[in-house]
Design a protein around this motif. Structure first.
Motif, PDB file in Angstrom:
ATOM      1  N   MET A   1      -3.496  45.892  55.197  1.00 44.52           N
ATOM      2  CA  MET A   1      -2.620  46.452  56.356  1.00 44.52           C
ATOM      3  C   MET A   1      -3.619  46.962  57.433  1.00 44.52           C
ATOM      4  O   MET A   1      -4.262  48.044  57.294  1.00 44.52           O
ATOM      5  CB  MET A   1      -1.912  47.737  55.776  1.00 44.52           C
ATOM      6  N   PRO A   2      -3.324  46.147  58.672  1.00 43.16           N
ATOM      7  CA  PRO A   2      -4.046  46.755  60.007  1.00 43.16           C
ATOM      8  C   PRO A   2      -3.511  47.877  60.467  1.00 43.16           C
ATOM      9  O   PRO A   2      -2.264  48.415  60.354  1.00 43.16           O
ATOM     10  CB  PRO A   2      -4.191  45.707  60.695  1.00 43.16           C
ATOM     11  N   PHE A   3      -4.052  48.766  61.295  1.00 38.85           N
ATOM     12  CA  PHE A   3      -3.720  49.709  61.981  1.00 38.85           C
ATOM     13  C   PHE A   3      -2.263  49.378  62.991  1.00 38.85           C
ATOM     14  O   PHE A   3      -1.553  50.403  63.033  1.00 38.85           O
ATOM     15  CB  PHE A   3      -4.484  50.585  62.755  1.00 38.85           C
ATOM     16  N   THR A   5       0.125  47.653  62.218  1.00 38.70           N
ATOM     17  CA  THR A   5       1.594  47.956  61.668  1.00 38.70           C
ATOM     18  C   THR A   5       2.194  49.103  61.671  1.00 38.70           C
ATOM     19  O   THR A   5       3.621  49.255  61.454  1.00 38.70           O
ATOM     20  CB  THR A   5       1.358  47.510  59.986  1.00 38.70           C
ATOM     21  N   GLN A  13      -4.890  52.486  69.618  1.00 40.82           N
ATOM     22  CA  GLN A  13      -5.054  51.097  69.053  1.00 40.82           C
ATOM     23  C   GLN A  13      -6.673  50.626  69.593  1.00 40.82           C
ATOM     24  O   GLN A  13      -7.522  50.400  68.836  1.00 40.82           O
ATOM     25  CB  GLN A  13      -4.580  49.992  68.950  1.00 40.82           C
ATOM     26  N   LEU A  22     -10.570  49.665  61.239  1.00 40.17           N
ATOM     27  CA  LEU A  22      -9.941  48.547  61.461  1.00 40.17           C
ATOM     28  C   LEU A  22      -9.028  48.412  60.360  1.00 40.17           C
ATOM     29  O   LEU A  22      -7.870  48.014  60.501  1.00 40.17           O
ATOM     30  CB  LEU A  22     -10.976  47.346  61.029  1.00 40.17           C
ATOM     31  N   THR A  23      -9.271  49.151  59.119  1.00 37.36           N
ATOM     32  CA  THR A  23      -7.951  49.225  58.168  1.00 37.36           C
ATOM     33  C   THR A  23      -7.892  50.329  57.738  1.00 37.36           C
ATOM     34  O   THR A  23      -8.756  51.262  57.372  1.00 37.36           O
ATOM     35  CB  THR A  23      -8.615  48.194  56.873  1.00 37.36           C
ATOM     36  N   PRO A  24      -6.714  51.102  57.560  1.00 38.22           N
ATOM     37  CA  PRO A  24      -6.365  52.582  57.302  1.00 38.22           C
ATOM     38  C   PRO A  24      -6.946  52.580  55.915  1.00 38.22           C
ATOM     39  O   PRO A  24      -6.814  51.669  54.917  1.00 38.22           O
ATOM     40  CB  PRO A  24      -4.819  52.591  57.276  1.00 38.22           C
ATOM     41  N   THR A  25      -7.274  54.067  55.263  1.00 39.43           N
ATOM     42  CA  THR A  25      -7.551  54.283  54.033  1.00 39.43           C
ATOM     43  C   THR A  25      -6.151  54.465  53.262  1.00 39.43           C
ATOM     44  O   THR A  25      -5.345  54.687  54.073  1.00 39.43           O
ATOM     45  CB  THR A  25      -8.430  55.530  54.009  1.00 39.43           C
ATOM     46  N   GLU A  29      -2.736  55.090  55.231  1.00 37.24           N
ATOM     47  CA  GLU A  29      -1.329  54.222  54.979  1.00 37.24           C
ATOM     48  C   GLU A  29      -0.367  54.881  54.458  1.00 37.24           C
ATOM     49  O   GLU A  29       0.703  54.525  55.281  1.00 37.24           O
ATOM     50  CB  GLU A  29      -2.059  53.086  53.866  1.00 37.24           C
TER      51      GLU A  29
END
Length: 215
Positions: A1-3, A5, A13, A22-25, A29
């Motif tokens: 899931m990228p930020f 979303t 962003q 780049l990707t949420p923890t 999330e």
């Protein structure tokens, strides 16, 4: 899931991408959508899990959608247990708001530095205050801060505050806050005293637990 979303603004962003987020923890999330939906949140996660960004990003998003006219009013208050964490959280707000058209004025309120300078910064108008409780109470006692417009109240690493006799200070701070606000509480553990404090602060919070990854 990228930020992307989460529906965060393109300016936020851009700041995320520029800082290699780049990707949420896992905590980001789960917590970011809840904050954006105006829920109170009670989150249990270890230090280093990325929890600062999980509240900084949605607070900046919601703040930027509702900027008022005239002198800034304090819309977010974050309490932390240490000077170091206060500075770190304030810097996180600065980092992720760097490309907003209207940047929030962020003030750190900590002991060991000139209270006069901090009072001046507050009196000039600010949007976000990140503070340790002792110094914040010093400023409240001088009647030099107005927290009546607050939308967001965050307790970061709340369990560490309890070790410092924080409960009495918190009671005094809560008296200065409006009853209607969004409350976000983050802690690595949930001792009984913490749960008692959480019940005083939050309204029907959604609980989020991020288990520590086994090595």
């Amino acid at each position: 899931m990228p930020f992307s979303t989460f529906g965060l603004s393109s300016n936020i962003q851009h700041a995320l991408a520029k800082n290699d987020f780049l990707t949420p923890t896992p905590i980001q999330e789960k917590v970011i959508p809840l904050v954006l939906s105006h829920h109170d949140v009670m989150a249990k996660a270890q230090t280093g899990s990325g929890k600062s960004a999980s509240f900084v990003l949605p607070i900046l998003e919601l703040w930027s959608q509702n900027i008022g006219e005239g002198k800034p009013k304090i819309k977010a208050l974050v309490l932390t247990p240490t000077r170091e964490l206060t500075v770190q959280v304030a810097q996180t707000f600065e980092t992720f708001s760097a490309h907003l058209t209207n940047k929030p004025r962020v003030v750190s309120v900590i002991g060991g530095e000139s209270i006069g300078d901090q009072l001046y910064d507050i009196q000039q108008g600010c949007d976000i205050v990140v503070a340790t409780s002792g110094r914040l109470l010093d400023i409240i006692s001088k009647k030099q801060i107005n927290l009546s417009h607050l939308n967001f109240f965050v307790l970061d690493e709340a369990d560490k505050m309890l070790d410092l006799g924080f409960a009495v200070e918190l009671e005094l701070i809560l008296k200065e806050l409006p009853a209607k606000r969004q409350n976000l509480l983050f802690s690595a553990t949930y001792p009984p005293k913490m749960l008692e404090i959480a019940s005083k602060i939050t309204q029907n919070p959604i609980e989020v637990t991020i288990e520590e990854e086994k090595p």
